[in-house]
Enzyme design. Sequence first.
Site, PDB file in Angstrom:
ATOM      1  N   LYS A   7       4.613   0.874   9.049  1.00 52.27           N
ATOM      2  CA  LYS A   7       4.688   2.176   8.392  1.00 52.27           C
ATOM      3  C   LYS A   7       4.053   3.247   9.258  1.00 52.27           C
ATOM      4  CE  LYS A   7       3.319   0.149   4.652  1.00 52.27           C
ATOM      5  NZ  LYS A   7       2.604  -0.032   3.402  1.00 52.27           N
ATOM      6  N   ARG A  34       6.064 -12.978   8.933  1.00 56.34           N
ATOM      7  CA  ARG A  34       6.536 -11.611   8.862  1.00 56.34           C
ATOM      8  C   ARG A  34       7.914 -11.494   9.503  1.00 56.34           C
ATOM      9  NH1 ARG A  34       2.848  -7.672   8.243  1.00 56.34           N
ATOM     10  NH2 ARG A  34       3.627  -5.660   8.900  1.00 56.34           N
ATOM     11  N   GLU A  71       0.862  -1.163   0.000  1.00 54.77           N
ATOM     12  CA  GLU A  71       0.000   0.000   0.000  1.00 54.77           C
ATOM     13  C   GLU A  71       0.913   1.231   0.000  1.00 54.77           C
ATOM     14  OE1 GLU A  71      -2.665   0.374   3.334  1.00 54.77           O
ATOM     15  OE2 GLU A  71      -3.454   2.259   2.532  1.00 54.77           O
TER      16      GLU A  71
END
Length: 757
Positions: A268, A258, A31
């Site tokens: 982020k 992850r 994103e």
Amino acid sequence: MSENKDFLHAIVNEDLKSGKYKKVITRFPPEPNGFPHIGHAKSICINFGIASDFNGHCNLRMDDTNPTKEDTKYVEALKDAVQWLGFNWGENVRFTSDYFDKIYDYAIELIKMDKAYVDSVNEEQMRENRGTVTQAGVRSEFANRTIEENLDLFEKMKNGEFKDGEHVLRAKIDMGAANMKLRDPLLYRIRHAHHFRAGDKWCIYPMYDFAHCLSDYIEGVSHSICTLEFENNRDIYNWVLDTLKLELPRPYQHEFARLGINYTVMSKRKLLELVEGKHVDGWDDPRMPTIAGYKRKGYTKESILNFCDQIGVAKANSMVDVAQLEFSIRDDLNKKVPRVMCVLDPLKVTIENYEGSEELDASYYPHDVPKEGTRKVPFSKEIYIERDDFLENPEKGYFRLTPTQAVRLRHGYIISCKEVIKDENGNITEIKAEYYPDSKSGSDTSGIKVKSAIQWLSSKDARQVEVRLYDRLFKNEAPEGIEDLNPDSLKIIKNALIEPAVIEEKIDERFQFERQGYFYADPIDYRDEKPVFNKIVGLKDSWGKKTKKEESKSKNNVKSEIKKQAKNEQVVGEVTAMSGKEKVLFEKYSNELGLNAEVSNILARDEKLSSFYQECLSTLNSPISLANIIVTEVARELKDKEINQLKFTAEQITKLIKILDEGTISSKITKQVFEQMAQSGENPEKIVEDKGLVQISDPAIIGTIIDEVITKNPDNVEKFKAGNKKLLGFFVGQVLKSTSGKANPKVVNQLLAEKLK
Ligand code: ATP
Ligand code: MG
């Protein structure tokens, strides 16, 4: 390439063999709401790596379905990162927003199949209707709308006839599904917002679960690889593609763990906070765990690729030691870069028996496997050495220059100290020395034995450089955010000295400054008149040592030991695997309760801790705060005690966490109260009341204290206003100090930002 080097490769390999797909197509789907970090590097390596290993293709797709947070500058940063790592996405970058029309058409199809409906309950009711893990949900009354009604309403949603939140489009799946994500998930929501690419064309936007699988399908993706937290979304992914009866082959989702790194935040959102709060100098600040940050600091792409390769691909979440990343870059540079001399903190040495000057030959590559390449190092009567390479009263084992111990000047002569000159305060300002003419490096016939060689520079020839010494951004192993920032993460040395050849010959951008570490010519601020070098990494892992020392100092080292164990197990694979029961607990903690992998691991592996934790949870539903205090403070108490020997009870801990969660006390004070509970067994509320420890959140009170701090520190205020934003930490610290840690840090931060404008 080994075709089965990890479980993802094995799956792809199998799918090709069985003929399920003719060509492997993967995608990296960020994103564009921030700069990519080292976790994204792992995802990039996996997706582009698999595509290239199997002669396939990997798309770079911007997952831009959230108009309010996205921006083209992030798109550019993502492209830069992928390119810098050496991967190629082909002709075009893809955008989910390019598929908005198609995705809309698929939604219409679902409505026509009576598999989707417009719901109009409010958010709160929707949450209530969803039920719980143990209780089925209730379908909304609006689910009975006819297909025509739904088509009509959905079109009106699209045409902007409703306000945000008035209606949503939901899939009609199963309100009793064990996987709660399947309880009629949202497909579309209304958002009257400008989209950075689609402009104002849309005021409804598809949700991730609807847009992602369809984008994958539209692009012909075969393997849709994502991180573990999307495991439960896989059912929706499949439901959408199956229900729409799309032509085969269709994509399937596969999850991997992850990447988490200690001493690092990796979201982020948290990184944006650091940038916006000016705690760092932008997204590419060399202390940031962003790809741009590593690049600016001087990391090579090879070091990042090697790191991603070494940590491998796993199915269970893990925490990687940041030392491993630092090892990768050190290992890469150790073989490659030229070695030169730089003096960071100069001390003048006058060699009394030397006159004139000469140029010494020195190899750039005195490595284990030497390479061609030399430069001249000017030598003269007056030189500079590193201040701490001389000690007047050395401790045992100090091998450098002392009043009685000679030392070699690297690539040059042996010198010994004749006299120490000091100023009126007793600070050493100069050393008078003597050199041995027959001790020249390479043709030494002096027979003098020395124990070390030190860097030095001829004072009339040395060049001035700015050196930026970077250290870890966070001081804690598992940092939460700005409260854990390492105040010493950046030290700027304005007037370091370096060999002229480094500036004139520019043989490389990266150097080893001998005995100091690896350095990189800053790609932005470097000027020939004012060279700037960033420290990439030290020569050895100084943190490992530092923390070990601190650990042995503290007798309460249970937490770090457990942590070390957990870490080894995940990184090196030495410690025993978890038992079945422990695994179940681990899954529950990390997936259901949302604890991070490290905390889950500590709890799951320790029966005393997990049973204490369970007991607390049964009276207070605050899994994260409870887990945090239990793996730290409670663990310390339980190190050599049984639960029934503790002065405090689980119930008292829940009370303590309750007043923390409510904001009655700050997290700093929580620890203090705990200490007292552990000693006396008193109730937390009573301790707080007796000692007046209630958190101060009243802006009026905090404002007054801030005003005092501001009046007392006019110099720092001026510096702050002139741009030294790092002083914010100083001011926060002062305010907290004068309230003995009781001020609410959030309020302090906010008010300071306003008052220092
Ligand atoms: P963050 O929470 O840091 O913002 P994200 O998951 O929201 O990350 P996206 O931009 O949506 O970030 O992610 C792009 C891809 O990178 C996704 O496939 C995601 O799974 C992957 N990714 C993100 N963070 C990590 C990580 N720490 N380790 C491995 N892959 C990651
Ligand atoms: Mg995200």
